[in-house]
Scaffold this motif. Structure first.
Motif, PDB file in Angstrom:
ATOM      1  N   ILE A   7       0.838  -1.207   0.000  1.00  0.00           N
ATOM      2  CA  ILE A   7       0.000   0.000   0.000  1.00  0.00           C
ATOM      3  C   ILE A   7       0.865   1.246   0.000  1.00  0.00           C
ATOM      4  N   ASN A   8       0.256   2.361  -0.319  1.00  0.00           N
ATOM      5  CA  ASN A   8       0.899   3.661  -0.323  1.00  0.00           C
ATOM      6  C   ASN A   8       1.466   3.964   1.061  1.00  0.00           C
ATOM      7  N   ASP A   9       2.634   4.585   1.115  1.00  0.00           N
ATOM      8  CA  ASP A   9       3.316   4.840   2.392  1.00  0.00           C
ATOM      9  C   ASP A   9       2.509   5.664   3.389  1.00  0.00           C
ATOM     10  N   GLU A  10       1.644   6.539   2.913  1.00  0.00           N
ATOM     11  CA  GLU A  10       0.913   7.407   3.842  1.00  0.00           C
ATOM     12  C   GLU A  10      -0.354   6.751   4.395  1.00  0.00           C
ATOM     13  N   LEU A  11      -0.801   5.662   3.795  1.00  0.00           N
ATOM     14  CA  LEU A  11      -2.040   5.032   4.249  1.00  0.00           C
ATOM     15  C   LEU A  11      -1.992   4.486   5.677  1.00  0.00           C
ATOM     16  N   PRO A  12      -0.910   3.842   6.120  1.00  0.00           N
ATOM     17  CA  PRO A  12      -0.897   3.395   7.519  1.00  0.00           C
ATOM     18  C   PRO A  12      -1.028   4.552   8.512  1.00  0.00           C
ATOM     19  N   ARG A  13      -0.398   5.675   8.206  1.00  0.00           N
ATOM     20  CA  ARG A  13      -0.505   6.851   9.085  1.00  0.00           C
ATOM     21  C   ARG A  13      -1.954   7.344   9.126  1.00  0.00           C
ATOM     22  N   LYS A  14      -2.569   7.438   7.950  1.00  0.00           N
ATOM     23  CA  LYS A  14      -3.958   7.904   7.894  1.00  0.00           C
ATOM     24  C   LYS A  14      -4.892   6.922   8.599  1.00  0.00           C
ATOM     25  N   ALA A  15      -4.617   5.618   8.445  1.00  0.00           N
ATOM     26  CA  ALA A  15      -5.442   4.606   9.111  1.00  0.00           C
ATOM     27  C   ALA A  15      -5.325   4.729  10.626  1.00  0.00           C
ATOM     28  N   GLU A  17      -4.593   7.485  12.298  1.00  0.00           N
ATOM     29  CA  GLU A  17      -5.294   8.715  12.696  1.00  0.00           C
ATOM     30  C   GLU A  17      -6.800   8.490  12.741  1.00  0.00           C
ATOM     31  N   LEU A  18      -7.324   7.817  11.713  1.00  0.00           N
ATOM     32  CA  LEU A  18      -8.758   7.541  11.676  1.00  0.00           C
ATOM     33  C   LEU A  18      -9.162   6.626  12.822  1.00  0.00           C
ATOM     34  N   ALA A  19      -8.358   5.623  13.098  1.00  0.00           N
ATOM     35  CA  ALA A  19      -8.647   4.710  14.212  1.00  0.00           C
ATOM     36  C   ALA A  19      -8.674   5.468  15.538  1.00  0.00           C
ATOM     37  N   THR A  20      -7.750   6.393  15.708  1.00  0.00           N
ATOM     38  CA  THR A  20      -7.721   7.199  16.932  1.00  0.00           C
ATOM     39  C   THR A  20      -8.989   8.040  17.049  1.00  0.00           C
ATOM     40  N   ARG A  21      -9.390   8.687  15.938  1.00  0.00           N
ATOM     41  CA  ARG A  21     -10.611   9.500  15.967  1.00  0.00           C
ATOM     42  C   ARG A  21     -11.845   8.653  16.255  1.00  0.00           C
ATOM     43  N   ARG A  22     -11.860   7.439  15.753  1.00  0.00           N
ATOM     44  CA  ARG A  22     -12.998   6.539  15.971  1.00  0.00           C
ATOM     45  C   ARG A  22     -12.912   5.803  17.302  1.00  0.00           C
ATOM     46  N   VAL A  26      -6.624  -0.207  14.596  1.00  0.00           N
ATOM     47  CA  VAL A  26      -6.349  -0.026  13.167  1.00  0.00           C
ATOM     48  C   VAL A  26      -6.980  -1.137  12.339  1.00  0.00           C
ATOM     49  N   SER A  27      -6.892  -2.370  12.789  1.00  0.00           N
ATOM     50  CA  SER A  27      -7.464  -3.498  12.032  1.00  0.00           C
ATOM     51  C   SER A  27      -8.960  -3.326  11.822  1.00  0.00           C
ATOM     52  N   ALA A  28      -9.669  -2.997  12.889  1.00  0.00           N
ATOM     53  CA  ALA A  28     -11.121  -2.824  12.781  1.00  0.00           C
ATOM     54  C   ALA A  28     -11.455  -1.644  11.872  1.00  0.00           C
ATOM     55  N   THR A  29     -10.669  -0.571  11.989  1.00  0.00           N
ATOM     56  CA  THR A  29     -10.903   0.612  11.160  1.00  0.00           C
ATOM     57  C   THR A  29     -10.686   0.304   9.684  1.00  0.00           C
ATOM     58  N   VAL A  30      -9.580  -0.378   9.365  1.00  0.00           N
ATOM     59  CA  VAL A  30      -9.302  -0.735   7.968  1.00  0.00           C
ATOM     60  C   VAL A  30     -10.404  -1.659   7.443  1.00  0.00           C
TER      61      VAL A  30
END
Length: 87
Positions: A7-15, A17-22, A26-30
């Motif tokens: 995957i794109n290098d920035e996607l794990p970081r974004k995932a 961040e989204l997991a933290t907001r939710r 990370v696994s559940a968020t992805v």
């Protein structure tokens, strides 16, 4: 199930961040994001929102009638046929 993806290098970081907001991992968020995207809901949620500005003479409230797409279709069809009517 475990799998390996490239995957794109920035996607794990974004995932993360989204997991933290939710407040989720990370696994559940992805998984949630992928399920939503694969259902087609993702495209609908990314549609651009817009507003129609309604103008009225100074000091007056705009007169707005909200109609359904079917009503709009009927109005346009009638308008298109108007020159051919026997009025």
């Amino acid at each position: 199930m475990r799998t390996t993806l490239t995957i794109n290098d920035e996607l794990p970081r974004k995932a993360k961040e989204l997991a933290t907001r939710r407040k989720n991992n990370v696994s559940a968020t992805v998984n949630d994001v992928l399920q939503t995207a694969l259902k087609g809901d993702y495209a609908a949620s990314k549609e651009k929102k817009y507003r129609t500005i309604v103008y009225a003479p100074s000091g007056e409230e705009p007169k707005v009638k909200y109609i359904s797409p079917a009503e709009m279709n009927d109005m346009l069809a009638a308008e298109e046929m108007e020159p051919y009517s026997n009025k």
